[in-house]
Design a protein around this motif. Structure first.
Motif, PDB file in Angstrom:
ATOM      1  N   GLN A 186      65.145  83.300  45.787  1.00  0.00           N
ATOM      2  CA  GLN A 186      65.019  84.169  46.951  1.00  0.00           C
ATOM      3  C   GLN A 186      63.582  84.639  47.147  1.00  0.00           C
ATOM      4  N   TYR A 187      62.931  85.043  46.074  1.00  0.00           N
ATOM      5  CA  TYR A 187      61.529  85.470  46.183  1.00  0.00           C
ATOM      6  C   TYR A 187      60.622  84.281  46.498  1.00  0.00           C
ATOM      7  N   PHE A 188      60.913  83.134  45.904  1.00  0.00           N
ATOM      8  CA  PHE A 188      60.113  81.939  46.163  1.00  0.00           C
ATOM      9  C   PHE A 188      60.193  81.547  47.638  1.00  0.00           C
ATOM     10  N   ASN A 189      61.387  81.614  48.218  1.00  0.00           N
ATOM     11  CA  ASN A 189      61.543  81.280  49.641  1.00  0.00           C
ATOM     12  C   ASN A 189      60.851  82.308  50.528  1.00  0.00           C
ATOM     13  N   TYR A 190      60.884  83.591  50.120  1.00  0.00           N
ATOM     14  CA  TYR A 190      60.226  84.625  50.919  1.00  0.00           C
ATOM     15  C   TYR A 190      58.715  84.410  50.978  1.00  0.00           C
ATOM     16  N   VAL A 191      58.102  84.169  49.819  1.00  0.00           N
ATOM     17  CA  VAL A 191      56.650  83.957  49.804  1.00  0.00           C
ATOM     18  C   VAL A 191      56.295  82.685  50.569  1.00  0.00           C
ATOM     19  N   GLY A 192      57.136  81.644  50.432  1.00  0.00           N
ATOM     20  CA  GLY A 192      56.873  80.422  51.184  1.00  0.00           C
ATOM     21  C   GLY A 192      56.991  80.627  52.679  1.00  0.00           C
ATOM     22  N   GLU A 193      57.963  81.415  53.105  1.00  0.00           N
ATOM     23  CA  GLU A 193      58.123  81.709  54.533  1.00  0.00           C
ATOM     24  C   GLU A 193      56.922  82.482  55.063  1.00  0.00           C
ATOM     25  N   LEU A 194      56.430  83.442  54.293  1.00  0.00           N
ATOM     26  CA  LEU A 194      55.271  84.220  54.715  1.00  0.00           C
ATOM     27  C   LEU A 194      54.016  83.347  54.796  1.00  0.00           C
ATOM     28  N   LEU A 243      55.601  89.540  62.244  1.00  0.00           N
ATOM     29  CA  LEU A 243      56.133  89.417  60.888  1.00  0.00           C
ATOM     30  C   LEU A 243      57.487  90.105  60.732  1.00  0.00           C
ATOM     31  N   ASN A 244      58.228  90.270  61.821  1.00  0.00           N
ATOM     32  CA  ASN A 244      59.523  90.940  61.717  1.00  0.00           C
ATOM     33  C   ASN A 244      60.507  90.141  60.876  1.00  0.00           C
ATOM     34  N   THR A 245      60.503  88.809  61.020  1.00  0.00           N
ATOM     35  CA  THR A 245      61.413  87.982  60.228  1.00  0.00           C
ATOM     36  C   THR A 245      61.052  88.048  58.748  1.00  0.00           C
ATOM     37  N   CYS A 246      59.773  87.971  58.438  1.00  0.00           N
ATOM     38  CA  CYS A 246      59.340  88.072  57.044  1.00  0.00           C
ATOM     39  C   CYS A 246      59.624  89.465  56.487  1.00  0.00           C
ATOM     40  N   TYR A 247      59.515  90.488  57.334  1.00  0.00           N
ATOM     41  CA  TYR A 247      59.802  91.847  56.884  1.00  0.00           C
ATOM     42  C   TYR A 247      61.276  92.004  56.527  1.00  0.00           C
ATOM     43  N   GLN A 262      53.914  80.084  55.214  1.00  0.00           N
ATOM     44  CA  GLN A 262      54.071  79.103  56.290  1.00  0.00           C
ATOM     45  C   GLN A 262      53.798  79.719  57.652  1.00  0.00           C
ATOM     46  N   TYR A 263      54.235  80.970  57.842  1.00  0.00           N
ATOM     47  CA  TYR A 263      53.975  81.618  59.128  1.00  0.00           C
ATOM     48  C   TYR A 263      52.477  81.824  59.340  1.00  0.00           C
ATOM     49  N   LEU A 264      51.785  82.323  58.325  1.00  0.00           N
ATOM     50  CA  LEU A 264      50.346  82.551  58.475  1.00  0.00           C
ATOM     51  C   LEU A 264      49.600  81.245  58.701  1.00  0.00           C
ATOM     52  N   GLU A 265      50.047  80.181  58.038  1.00  0.00           N
ATOM     53  CA  GLU A 265      49.405  78.876  58.236  1.00  0.00           C
ATOM     54  C   GLU A 265      49.633  78.375  59.649  1.00  0.00           C
ATOM     55  N   ASP A 266      50.867  78.466  60.144  1.00  0.00           N
ATOM     56  CA  ASP A 266      51.153  78.038  61.517  1.00  0.00           C
ATOM     57  C   ASP A 266      50.406  78.902  62.523  1.00  0.00           C
ATOM     58  N   PHE A 267      50.297  80.195  62.253  1.00  0.00           N
ATOM     59  CA  PHE A 267      49.577  81.081  63.173  1.00  0.00           C
ATOM     60  C   PHE A 267      48.105  80.681  63.268  1.00  0.00           C
ATOM     61  N   MET A 268      47.505  80.322  62.141  1.00  0.00           N
ATOM     62  CA  MET A 268      46.114  79.881  62.166  1.00  0.00           C
ATOM     63  C   MET A 268      45.960  78.585  62.951  1.00  0.00           C
ATOM     64  N   ARG A 276      51.607  80.149  46.103  1.00  0.00           N
ATOM     65  CA  ARG A 276      51.973  80.661  47.428  1.00  0.00           C
ATOM     66  C   ARG A 276      51.442  82.080  47.639  1.00  0.00           C
ATOM     67  N   GLU A 277      51.493  82.900  46.611  1.00  0.00           N
ATOM     68  CA  GLU A 277      50.933  84.244  46.745  1.00  0.00           C
ATOM     69  C   GLU A 277      49.435  84.188  47.001  1.00  0.00           C
ATOM     70  N   TYR A 278      48.731  83.313  46.310  1.00  0.00           N
ATOM     71  CA  TYR A 278      47.286  83.196  46.495  1.00  0.00           C
ATOM     72  C   TYR A 278      46.956  82.717  47.909  1.00  0.00           C
ATOM     73  N   ARG A 279      47.767  81.789  48.421  1.00  0.00           N
ATOM     74  CA  ARG A 279      47.521  81.292  49.776  1.00  0.00           C
ATOM     75  C   ARG A 279      47.734  82.410  50.796  1.00  0.00           C
ATOM     76  N   VAL A 280      48.753  83.233  50.617  1.00  0.00           N
ATOM     77  CA  VAL A 280      48.992  84.353  51.530  1.00  0.00           C
ATOM     78  C   VAL A 280      47.801  85.312  51.514  1.00  0.00           C
ATOM     79  N   LYS A 281      47.266  85.602  50.330  1.00  0.00           N
ATOM     80  CA  LYS A 281      46.128  86.515  50.231  1.00  0.00           C
ATOM     81  C   LYS A 281      44.911  85.968  50.959  1.00  0.00           C
ATOM     82  N   ARG A 282      44.630  84.678  50.778  1.00  0.00           N
ATOM     83  CA  ARG A 282      43.441  84.100  51.416  1.00  0.00           C
ATOM     84  C   ARG A 282      43.613  83.997  52.926  1.00  0.00           C
TER      85      ARG A 282
END
Length: 504
Positions: free
Chosen positions: A185-193, A141-145, A195-201, A315-321
């Protein structure tokens, strides 16, 4: 190709696909790289089965009637004429393409040997994971960080703190208020986070239906959104003023500034400040935008604002789940990052190189005809008798010296067990072994016996504590003083004893 021949070919291909999946499921590779390769191969074969089954269904449905016409032609006409006609077509095809290589259908879905990496499936894991992810064991998560740190008004956290709370979007943690979350900017950040978790799964669990899991998340979010129960995004009924507060006997809450005040005088002074008045105007504007008038249609501005809130909240809810679904990988990532922070750059590079070398060992053994016992025969060079790390190899010697693992601390209470290092020694006083042995000595309060390792010392201290308790109980009777008729003062116990004897 004729319709019936194509139908027969698809049936044969489906059987070979099922056999190929069965051969792969039967084996259980030891290394995570080989297991992921196997799972990705099975996932590709399952997709192939689904595509072939759809083509076979189209043949059976026979919407254009070509299959029925071919069956009728074979049934009514001379079957040998049709046979020789098809044989002539085959000979004509091979005469036109004499050098065409015939495919061996039996080897099409056979499991490749360990050293054969010619196909794209055998090396798919090498290209879809970064070195930080270690074949799907950890998050990267370095890019998201970095994107998080670039957000305005955000709280600065370390990477370890971010890994622990990256799914916590409350203003208390991240510092971004609800109105500030509607920026691009915040919308793109949450979407990036997300998307990464979804691709990782999808990469780490190729056999699971990720689309079905994500659709279930969307359905749950839709239900909560309709009920106005999404955390941090609830709409509140309009009030007469923005100074509505939630007060208790201990604290006061300013809804406009989203801040808690322990002192009521400080809270009252805050209400007259310029910062509060500015936040109050913004609060009124938000309430005005989100207010819903019964019987009237929503304005375009309000509906657009609510749609933006829904998109960000989804997007926030998806990141939490997703984070809760991969809690094991998340905790392993925190431990791995904390461990790597105590390593030098050379040690990290060496560890990454060893990870790739370990994944290649089973392949080399398979080529040489060696079994799985070859890995067990490898001896680890450890002349200093340094403890082994999580990877089964000796830890660095500087880390061994740093934690004082060469210093031994024996404990007679634990059966003369020797603890290596001060940290392990101090930790064992709260462990079950030490507490159980103290109870066997009759000691029921182990908290008072920290740093005591000798049995006789513990017993003497316990006897002293018991004597002091008895002495305190005996002294309780001398606290109350009594006076007789002649003015003599004495303890209560002595007074009653003399009274019973008739001496007063």
């Amino acid at each position: 190709m004729y319709i019936l021949e194509e139908q027969r070919y698809i049936h044969e291909d489906l059987e070979r696909l099922e056999q190929g999946i069965a051969d792969r499921v039967r084996d259980e590779p030891k290394h995570i790289r080989d297991r992921l390769n196997r799972d990705h191969e099975i996932a590709q074969l399952l997709d192939r089965i689904q595509n072939q089954s759809n083509d076979l269904l189209k043949i059976y449905y026979d919407e254009n009637g070509s299959r029925a016409a071919e069956i009728q032609q074979l049934g009514t006409g001379d079957s040998f004429d049709e046979f020789y006609k098809q044989l002539g077509d085959i000979r004509e095809h091979h005469a036109r393409y004499p050098n065409e290589q015939a495919e061996n259908s039996e080897q099409r879905y056979k499991q490749r040997p360990g050293g054969d990496a010619s196909g794209p499936v055998a090396t798919v894991v090498d290209s879809i994971f970064s070195g930080e992810e270690a074949f799907g064991r950890f998050f990267d998560l370095n890019t998201c960080y970095d994107s998080y740190l670039n957000l305005p008004n955000v709280k600065r956290h370390t990477y370890l703190q971010y890994l622990e709370h990256f799914d916590n979007f409350s203003p208390t943690y991240c510092g971004v208020k609800r109105g500030e979350k509607l920026t691009d900017q915040y919308f793109n950040y949450v979407g990036e986070l997300a998307q990464y978790l979804e691709d990782f799964m999808r990469r780490t669990k190729p056999l699971e239906d990720a689309g079905k899991i994500l659709s279930s998340f969307d359905e749950q979010f839709g239900t909560l959104w309709e009920k106005n129960e999404v955390e941090g995004w609830q709409t509140e009924p309009a009030t007469n003023g923005a100074k509505t507060t939630q007060s208790s006997a201990e604290s006061s809450w300013c809804k406009c500034c989203e801040k808690e005040f322990k002192n009521e005088n400080v809270y009252n002074n805050h209400l007259t400040g310029r910062k509060h008045k500015k936040a109050e105007e913004q609060w009124k504007q938000r309430r005005q935008d989100s207010a819903i008038e019964s019987g009237d249609a929503k304005s375009a501005v309000v509906s657009s604002l609510r749609l933006k809130e829904r998109a960000v909240a989804e997007r926030e809810y998806r990141v939490k789940r997703l984070a809760s679904a991969m809690s094991t990988e998340r905790s392993d990532t925190r431990v791995n990052v904390e461990r790597k922070q105590g390593m030098t750059k050379r040690e990290r590079e060496q560890e990454l190189e060893n990870l790739y070398n370990e994944s290649e060992k089973p392949r080399e053994n398979a080529e040489d005809g060696e079994g799985d016992d070859g890995d067990d025969d490898d001896k680890i060079y450890n002349p200093l008798k340094v403890p082994l790390g999580w990877d089964g190899k000796p830890i660095p010697f500087w880390l061994y010296r740093l934690h004082g693992l060469g210093v031994e601390f024996p404990c007679e209470i634990c059966g003369n067990y020797v603890y290596k290092g001060r940290r392990a020694f101090e930790k064992h006083f709260n462990e079950a072994r030490h507490i159980y042995n103290l109870k066997c000595l009759g000691i029921t309060n182990p908290a008072l016996f920290r740093d005591i390792t000798k049995m006789d010392e513990a017993q003497r201290l316990w006897e002293k504590i018991q004597r002091e308790k008895k002495q305190s109980k005996m002294d309780e009777g001398s606290v109350v003083q009594m006076e007789d008729g002649e003015g003599n003062v004495m303890p209560e116990k002595v007074y009653y004893d003399l009274q019973k004897q008739g001496l007063l």
